[in-house]
Design a protein around this motif. Structure first.
Motif, PDB file in Angstrom:
ATOM      1  N   GLU A 150     -53.458   0.991  21.117  1.00  0.00           N
ATOM      2  CA  GLU A 150     -54.604   1.775  20.654  1.00  0.00           C
ATOM      3  C   GLU A 150     -54.216   3.239  20.504  1.00  0.00           C
ATOM      4  O   GLU A 150     -54.591   3.898  19.530  1.00  0.00           O
ATOM      5  CB  GLU A 150     -55.780   1.646  21.626  1.00  0.00           C
ATOM      6  N   THR A 192     -56.178   3.877  28.003  1.00  0.00           N
ATOM      7  CA  THR A 192     -56.156   3.150  26.729  1.00  0.00           C
ATOM      8  C   THR A 192     -54.875   2.354  26.611  1.00  0.00           C
ATOM      9  O   THR A 192     -53.833   2.711  27.154  1.00  0.00           O
ATOM     10  CB  THR A 192     -56.259   4.128  25.537  1.00  0.00           C
ATOM     11  N   HIS A 193     -54.980   1.309  25.892  1.00  0.00           N
ATOM     12  CA  HIS A 193     -53.843   0.436  25.652  1.00  0.00           C
ATOM     13  C   HIS A 193     -52.829   1.181  24.781  1.00  0.00           C
ATOM     14  O   HIS A 193     -53.219   1.915  23.878  1.00  0.00           O
ATOM     15  CB  HIS A 193     -54.350  -0.848  24.959  1.00  0.00           C
TER      16      HIS A 193
END
Length: 72
Positions: free
Chosen positions: A8, A4-5
């Motif tokens: 995020e 995930t970024h």
């Protein structure tokens, strides 16, 4: 598990913290509500007790004859 970024992940952590904060706030509000109910009951009790006390706070003038022990 997909990567995930970082934004995020940070957003998810903030949402979790906000959720816990909302829950805590609800619990505190309920506690305050219950305490206010208890305070209101105690105020009513004190008011009733004050009505039972004679005027002058029970500091009535008594005769010294009333102070004599029963064997006199």
């Amino acid at each position: 598990m997909p990567d995930t970024h970082p934004n995020e992940q940070r957003l998810n952590e903030l949402e979790i913290k906000a959720s816990f904060a909302e829950d805590l706030l609800d619990q505190l509000n309920l506690t305050i509500y219950r305490q206010q109910q208890q305070i209101d009951r105690l105020i009513a009790e004190v008011s009733q007790l004050r009505q039972q006390i004679p005027e002058g706070g029970g500091a009535t003038v008594r005769s010294l004859r009333d102070e004599l022990p029963p064997h006199y």
